[in-house]
Design a protein around this motif. Structure first.
Motif, short mmCIF file in Angstrom:
data_model
loop_
_atom_site.label_atom_id
_atom_site.label_comp_id
_atom_site.label_asym_id
_atom_site.label_seq_id
_atom_site.Cartn_x
_atom_site.Cartn_y
_atom_site.Cartn_z
N VAL A 162 46.93 50.32 46.56
CA VAL A 162 46.23 49.05 46.74
C VAL A 162 45.76 48.52 45.39
N VAL A 163 45.94 47.24 45.16
CA VAL A 163 45.29 46.54 44.05
C VAL A 163 44.24 45.66 44.68
N CYS A 164 42.98 45.89 44.32
CA CYS A 164 41.85 45.19 44.94
C CYS A 164 41.16 44.34 43.86
N LEU A 165 41.29 43.01 43.97
CA LEU A 165 40.77 42.12 42.94
C LEU A 165 39.87 41.05 43.54
N SER A 166 38.90 40.62 42.76
CA SER A 166 38.25 39.33 42.99
C SER A 166 39.10 38.29 42.27
N GLN A 167 39.48 37.23 42.96
CA GLN A 167 40.29 36.20 42.29
C GLN A 167 39.56 35.66 41.07
N CYS A 168 38.24 35.48 41.20
CA CYS A 168 37.37 35.14 40.07
C CYS A 168 36.26 36.17 40.02
N GLU A 169 36.05 36.78 38.87
CA GLU A 169 34.99 37.78 38.74
C GLU A 169 33.62 37.11 38.90
N TYR A 170 32.74 37.79 39.61
CA TYR A 170 31.45 37.17 39.94
C TYR A 170 30.57 36.94 38.72
N GLY A 171 30.73 37.74 37.66
CA GLY A 171 29.84 37.63 36.52
C GLY A 171 30.26 36.57 35.53
N THR A 172 31.49 36.64 35.09
CA THR A 172 31.97 35.75 34.03
C THR A 172 32.90 34.66 34.53
N GLY A 173 33.36 34.75 35.77
CA GLY A 173 34.28 33.76 36.29
C GLY A 173 35.71 33.95 35.85
N GLN A 174 36.03 35.10 35.23
CA GLN A 174 37.42 35.34 34.84
C GLN A 174 38.33 35.21 36.05
N GLN A 175 39.42 34.46 35.86
CA GLN A 175 40.32 34.15 36.96
C GLN A 175 41.65 34.87 36.74
N TYR A 176 42.22 35.40 37.83
CA TYR A 176 43.47 36.15 37.75
C TYR A 176 44.63 35.39 38.38
N ASP A 177 45.80 35.59 37.82
CA ASP A 177 47.05 35.04 38.35
C ASP A 177 47.47 35.94 39.51
N LEU A 178 47.22 35.52 40.73
CA LEU A 178 47.45 36.39 41.88
C LEU A 178 48.92 36.72 42.07
N LYS A 179 49.79 35.77 41.80
CA LYS A 179 51.22 36.05 41.97
C LYS A 179 51.68 37.16 41.04
N ARG A 180 51.18 37.14 39.82
CA ARG A 180 51.55 38.17 38.84
C ARG A 180 51.26 39.57 39.38
N TYR A 181 50.06 39.73 39.94
CA TYR A 181 49.67 41.07 40.39
C TYR A 181 50.23 41.41 41.76
N ALA A 182 50.48 40.39 42.58
CA ALA A 182 51.15 40.64 43.86
C ALA A 182 52.57 41.14 43.61
N ASP A 183 53.28 40.49 42.70
CA ASP A 183 54.65 40.90 42.38
C ASP A 183 54.68 42.32 41.84
N LYS A 184 53.74 42.64 40.94
CA LYS A 184 53.71 43.98 40.34
C LYS A 184 53.36 45.03 41.40
N ALA A 185 52.39 44.71 42.26
CA ALA A 185 52.02 45.65 43.31
C ALA A 185 53.20 45.92 44.24
N HIS A 186 53.86 44.88 44.68
CA HIS A 186 54.98 45.04 45.61
C HIS A 186 56.14 45.79 44.98
N ALA A 187 56.33 45.62 43.67
CA ALA A 187 57.41 46.34 42.99
C ALA A 187 57.18 47.85 43.02
N HIS A 188 55.92 48.26 43.23
CA HIS A 188 55.60 49.68 43.29
C HIS A 188 55.18 50.12 44.70
N GLY A 189 55.48 49.30 45.69
CA GLY A 189 55.19 49.68 47.07
C GLY A 189 53.72 49.59 47.43
N ALA A 190 52.94 48.83 46.64
CA ALA A 190 51.51 48.68 46.89
C ALA A 190 51.23 47.29 47.47
N ILE A 191 49.99 47.05 47.83
CA ILE A 191 49.58 45.74 48.34
C ILE A 191 48.49 45.17 47.45
#
Length: 383
Positions: A158-187
């Motif tokens: 499992v990759v467990c992310l906040s799309q935006c971090e609560y403290g600093t507001g850092q935002q993640y590219d969800l597709k990037r990490y979804a693709d990487k997770a799925h490539a390794h059989g993770a969600i």
């Protein structure tokens, strides 16, 4: 096109406190949509006066169906993919027990994520023997996106992310990490409580689940949560079940459990339905305003805030690039104790939050440039 410094995308008629306070605290509690608050009161008053005459079984179904439809639009999903409950946390907990990562696998999370995002998975690790792999932030409370991606491997479940971090507001590219997770059989599982309402969410990018509460950037009430569940996750057995999980929830046969064949199997019990009326109003208002317009407005306001803080010598935390930032802005002030300084600002009618050892400012679409200038003036005076 030039925009007046006094322009508020969310009008004072809908958010009256926006004109009385320099309210820069959406990441804590967003200003409530006035129509949503009225809808909650109307429901509660009708229930008090007439009971089930005013709120019968059909009204109960329609109440959540309306929120389901609005949430599906918000997440770019279908109504079959949405579950509604009383908070993001219970939905995340139910999902964690449905996934049940095995011993020997790891759950990738950042060490600056909100506790409610990852505690359900940590509790599960106590049960199964899976482990949390922490990606650590640097001194500026920033996660290296490349390091985060590199931490996802064949041992990851499992990759467990906040799309935006609560403290600093850092935002993640969800597709990037979804693709990487799925490539390794993770969600990829996402907490959108700090993103829903301020940045777009596209469930079609490959995320496996996205859960949010409504009382922050969605400008809704406490007591409501919604979750997108991918078709694959809809086949799992949720960790929390109740009468609403049944294929025919009005059947009421305790000796027969047939889970509904969509995301509604993650709905489980009676909730404070009035909050769903309020949440529906607030989500619809955001959608009608236009998420693209909200993103543009919030970026303009937050960039003005960052420039002003830099001019005052503050240490602005989080990513330096616009693409990795949301509207949340975190800062430390040299020579100032953040706890005391947050109180000083509140006394000056600048409403922000103390988080860890920094102050978090979170302007939203009901703010304008004049608000930021008032806030910066108060900060300058206090410094």
């Amino acid at each position: 096109m030039s925009v007046s410094n006094s322009f508020r995308l969310g009008s004072p008629e809908v958010f009256p406190p926006a004109e009385r306070h320099v309210y820069l605290d959406a990441a804590s509690v967003g200003l409530s949509h006035k129509g949503g608050a009225a809808a909650i009161s109307a429901w509660q008053n009708a229930l008090a006066e007439e009971g089930t005459i005013a709120f019968d079984e059909q009204a109960e179904v329609e109440c959540l169906d309306n929120l389901n439809e609005a949430t599906a639009r918000l997440f770019n999903a279908t109504t079959d993919d949405i579950a509604v409950a009383s908070s993001e946390t219970v939905l995340m907990q139910s999902l964690a027990w449905a996934v049940m990562p095995e011993k020997g696998t790891k759950i990738v999370a950042t060490d600056i994520t909100h506790p409610s995002t990852v505690y359900p998975w940590m509790r599960l690790c106590d049960h199964t023997g899976a482990e949390v792999h922490w990606v650590r932030a640097d001194a500026s409370q920033t996660i290296d996106p490349d390091e985060l991606e590199a931490s996802i491997d064949d041992n990851t479940s499992v990759v467990c992310l906040s799309q935006c971090e609560y403290g600093t507001g850092q935002q993640y590219d969800l597709k990037r990490y979804a693709d990487k997770a799925h490539a390794h059989g993770a969600i990829l599982v996402v907490d959108a409580t700090q993103s829903a309402g301020q940045v777009p969410i596209d469930a079609s990018c490959g995320v496996d689940a996205v859960a949010t509460s409504t009382y922050k950037w969605l400008c809704g009430p406490f007591g409501t949560g919604m979750m997108y569940v991918s078709p694959a996750m809809q086949k799992l057995n949720p960790g929390i079940l109740g009468w609403r999980s049944h294929k025919d929830m009005w059947d009421f046969q305790a000796d027969r459990l047939e889970l509904v064949d969509n995301a509604k199997r993650y709905e489980f019990g009676t909730m404070a339905y009035g909050t769903a009326f309020g949440a529906t109003e607030s989500v619809r208002h955001l959608l009608d305003t236009g998420m693209d317009k909200i993103v543009e407005h919030n970026r303009r306001v937050s960039k003005h805030l960052i420039a002003g803080l830099n001019d005052l010598g503050a240490e602005v935390l989080g990513p330096k690039t616009d693409a990795d930032r949301s509207a949340t802005v975190a800062a430390r002030f040299p020579g100032k104790n953040s706890r005391d300084f947050a109180k000083t600002l509140k006394e000056a009618n600048v409403i922000a939050s103390l988080r860890r050892d920094f102050i978090r400012f979170s302007p939203h679409y009901y703010n304008n440039i004049d608000d930021i200038d008032q806030g910066l003036a108060a900060i300058k005076a206090a410094l």
